[in-house]
Each structure stands twice: as structure tokens, then as C-alpha cells.
Scaffold this active site. Structure first.
Site, PDB file in Angstrom:
ATOM      1  N   CYS A   1     -44.203 -68.034 -65.980  1.00 14.94           N
ATOM      2  CA  CYS A   1     -45.568 -68.537 -66.158  1.00 14.94           C
ATOM      3  C   CYS A   1     -46.290 -68.663 -64.818  1.00 14.94           C
ATOM      4  O   CYS A   1     -45.669 -68.880 -63.768  1.00 14.94           O
ATOM      5  CB  CYS A   1     -45.537 -69.930 -66.785  1.00 14.94           C
ATOM      6  SG  CYS A   1     -44.933 -69.984 -68.473  1.00 14.94           S
TER       7      CYS A   1
ATOM      8  N   CYS B   1     -43.101 -75.554 -67.667  1.00 18.01           N
ATOM      9  CA  CYS B   1     -43.957 -75.740 -66.486  1.00 18.01           C
ATOM     10  C   CYS B   1     -44.223 -77.216 -66.248  1.00 18.01           C
ATOM     11  O   CYS B   1     -44.266 -77.675 -65.105  1.00 18.01           O
ATOM     12  CB  CYS B   1     -45.272 -74.975 -66.637  1.00 18.01           C
ATOM     13  SG  CYS B   1     -45.024 -73.201 -66.487  1.00 18.01           S
TER      14      CYS B   1
ATOM     15  N   GLU C   1     -48.089 -71.078 -63.655  1.00 23.95           N
ATOM     16  CA  GLU C   1     -47.956 -72.378 -62.986  1.00 23.95           C
ATOM     17  C   GLU C   1     -46.716 -72.422 -62.115  1.00 23.95           C
ATOM     18  O   GLU C   1     -46.734 -72.900 -60.985  1.00 23.95           O
ATOM     19  CB  GLU C   1     -47.860 -73.506 -64.023  1.00 23.95           C
ATOM     20  CG  GLU C   1     -49.086 -73.692 -64.878  1.00 23.95           C
ATOM     21  CD  GLU C   1     -49.033 -72.870 -66.168  1.00 23.95           C
ATOM     22  OE1 GLU C   1     -48.566 -71.710 -66.133  1.00 23.95           O
ATOM     23  OE2 GLU C   1     -49.464 -73.390 -67.199  1.00 23.95           O
TER      24      GLU C   1
ATOM     25  N   GLU D   1     -44.915 -60.929 -66.353  1.00 25.23           N
ATOM     26  CA  GLU D   1     -44.070 -60.624 -67.510  1.00 25.23           C
ATOM     27  C   GLU D   1     -43.067 -59.529 -67.188  1.00 25.23           C
ATOM     28  O   GLU D   1     -43.119 -58.899 -66.122  1.00 25.23           O
ATOM     29  CB  GLU D   1     -44.969 -60.261 -68.700  1.00 25.23           C
ATOM     30  CG  GLU D   1     -45.841 -61.453 -69.091  1.00 25.23           C
ATOM     31  CD  GLU D   1     -46.662 -61.221 -70.357  1.00 25.23           C
ATOM     32  OE1 GLU D   1     -46.750 -60.076 -70.833  1.00 25.23           O
ATOM     33  OE2 GLU D   1     -47.220 -62.223 -70.856  1.00 25.23           O
TER      34      GLU D   1
ATOM     35  N   CYS E   1     -47.131 -74.939 -70.529  1.00 24.36           N
ATOM     36  CA  CYS E   1     -45.974 -75.028 -71.432  1.00 24.36           C
ATOM     37  C   CYS E   1     -45.032 -76.146 -70.980  1.00 24.36           C
ATOM     38  O   CYS E   1     -45.140 -76.666 -69.860  1.00 24.36           O
ATOM     39  CB  CYS E   1     -45.243 -73.692 -71.492  1.00 24.36           C
ATOM     40  SG  CYS E   1     -44.117 -73.408 -70.110  1.00 24.36           S
TER      41      CYS E   1
ATOM     42  N   ASN F   1     -49.188 -65.252 -64.322  1.00 23.95           N
ATOM     43  CA  ASN F   1     -47.958 -64.970 -65.073  1.00 23.95           C
ATOM     44  C   ASN F   1     -47.470 -63.550 -64.794  1.00 23.95           C
ATOM     45  O   ASN F   1     -48.260 -62.619 -64.640  1.00 23.95           O
ATOM     46  CB  ASN F   1     -48.100 -65.253 -66.575  1.00 23.95           C
ATOM     47  CG  ASN F   1     -49.283 -64.620 -67.239  1.00 23.95           C
ATOM     48  OD1 ASN F   1     -50.306 -64.367 -66.612  1.00 23.95           O
ATOM     49  ND2 ASN F   1     -49.166 -64.335 -68.518  1.00 23.95           N
TER      50      ASN F   1
HETATM   51  N1  THU Z   1     -47.986 -68.595 -69.927  1.00 23.96           N
HETATM   52  C1  THU Z   1     -48.258 -69.105 -68.705  1.00 23.96           C
HETATM   53  O1  THU Z   1     -48.339 -68.372 -67.710  1.00 23.96           O
HETATM   54  N2  THU Z   1     -48.430 -70.439 -68.599  1.00 23.96           N
HETATM   55  C2  THU Z   1     -48.354 -71.312 -69.642  1.00 23.96           C
HETATM   56  O2  THU Z   1     -48.353 -72.509 -69.438  1.00 23.96           O
HETATM   57  C3  THU Z   1     -48.298 -70.792 -71.014  1.00 23.96           C
HETATM   58  C4  THU Z   1     -47.864 -69.380 -71.135  1.00 23.96           C
HETATM   59  C5  THU Z   1     -47.767 -67.150 -70.042  1.00 23.96           C
HETATM   60  C6  THU Z   1     -46.353 -66.770 -70.362  1.00 23.96           C
HETATM   61  C7  THU Z   1     -46.552 -65.414 -70.984  1.00 23.96           C
HETATM   62  O3  THU Z   1     -46.636 -64.453 -69.968  1.00 23.96           O
HETATM   63  C8  THU Z   1     -47.913 -65.512 -71.676  1.00 23.96           C
HETATM   64  O4  THU Z   1     -48.562 -66.625 -71.078  1.00 23.96           O
HETATM   65  C9  THU Z   1     -47.843 -65.727 -73.183  1.00 23.96           C
HETATM   66  O5  THU Z   1     -47.029 -66.792 -73.494  1.00 23.96           O
END
Ligand code: THU
Length: 167
Positions: free
Chosen positions: A73, A115, A75, A64, A112, A62
């Protein structure tokens, strides 16, 4: 009125040692990828690893941003990178894991909804089932053998194709 019930199926394993070689390797790659996540805001470091049909593995973590919605994310970083670099290669499996900041994550990390929708596209693009392997830092591993299990009643390109000039 009719009531319909859907059946979703998953495989569950107690340890990474129980996985076949391909799944174990992919999950270990995702764990490595999680360490390089850029997650200064959530402190939730997610790692993903995609296996292509030709055996190559593409990782993602991920990413940010100070403007929160800009982040992406793990994925989708992995999937989009795989598709950008190897557009003709179906993605056959994706492993997902995460590292928490307070306590160890002991349950499988669920992708999520956004994704999942991107995974549906990857699956329908090549008409090939996508296997999703999920674990936390420890604890059980669950495997979904096709996206139908993670997102039933899917909106995918076949639907658009039926009713529009798209796809
Ligand atoms: N996140 C992912 O990378 N994948 C997911 O399927 C769930 C959430 C990340 C997004 C964000 O950077 C952090 O996790 C908190 O939500």
C-alpha cells in the site's frame, strides 16, 4: 459485566482551501504521488505523503505485483521509506488519497488495517501523535489527530514491553 464506549474524534473540512498550509501541501503531494502508483491490477491508484518533524515530505504510492500479496500500500511505502532514510525523524502527519478508474472518488480514502498498524508503530516509535489527512479526488476531507481514532485498543510496543523481553 461492564459496557464501555469509546469516543473517536475527527475534523471534517469541505474543501482543501479550508486546510492549514502544512496539511494542504501534504495532501497535494499525496495527490501527485497517486498519479505514479503502479496499480495495473486493481486500477486503484493510491498516493500518500508523510511529513517529518524537520519539515521534509516523503511520498509513496501503491506498488502492485502479479503475485498479488507481494504488493504494498501507498501508506506503507511512504512510511517505510521515511523511516529507512530518516530513522531519527518522527513522522508527524500522513496524507492519503486515491484515484479511481471508473468514477471519481468522492469520499475520504480510509487506510487499510495493516497500514494503520504500521502507523501505530511510527507513532509509538517516536512517542509523537500522527495526524492523518484523508480525501478522495474530491469531496470532504477528514483529519484524525492521533492514531487512537483510527485504531483503538491498539497492540503496540508498550504492550509487548510489559509482558516480554522485547521492545
Ligand atoms: N491500497 C493502498 O495503497 N492503501 C490502502 O490503504 C488501501 C488499499 C491499495 C492496495 C492495492 O494496490 C489497491 O489499493 C487495491 O486494494
Amino acid at each position: 459485566m461492564k459496557k464501555h464506549k469509546l469516543t473517536l474524534s475527527f475534523l471534517e473540512f469541505n474543501s482543501i482551501d479550508e486546510l492549514n498550509d502544512d496539511d494542504r501541501t501534504l495532501l497535494l503531494k499525496a495527490k501527485e504521488a497517486a498519479k505514479n502508483a503502479y496499480a495495473p491490477y486493481s486500477k486503484f491508484k493510491v498516493g500518500a505523503a508523510a511529513r517529518l518533524a524537520n519539515g521534509m515530505i516523503i511520498i509513496g504510492s501503491n506498488q502492485e505485483n502479479a503475485v498479488f500479496p507481494v504488493g504494498l500500500c501507498a501508506e506503507r511505502v511512504a512510511l517505510f521509506s521515511a523511516q529507512a532514510n530518516y530513522p531519527d525523524q518522527p513522522i508527524v502527519a500522513l496524507a492519503v488519497t486515491a484515484i479511481g478508474s471508473d468514477s471519481k472518488i468522492s469520499q475520504p480514502v480510509p487506510p487499510c488495517g495493516s497500514c494503520r498498524q504500521a502507523m501505530i508503530e511510527a507513532e509509538s516509535r517516536h512517542n509523537q501523535p500522527l495526524r492523518v489527512i484523508m480525501q478522495g479526488e474530491e469531496g470532504p476531507i477528514i483529519i484524525s489527530e492521533r492514531m487512537e481514532n483510527l485504531m483503538p485498543l491498539t497492540f503496540a510496543k508498550d504492550f509487548l514491553k510489559r509482558y516480554t523481553e522485547f521492545a
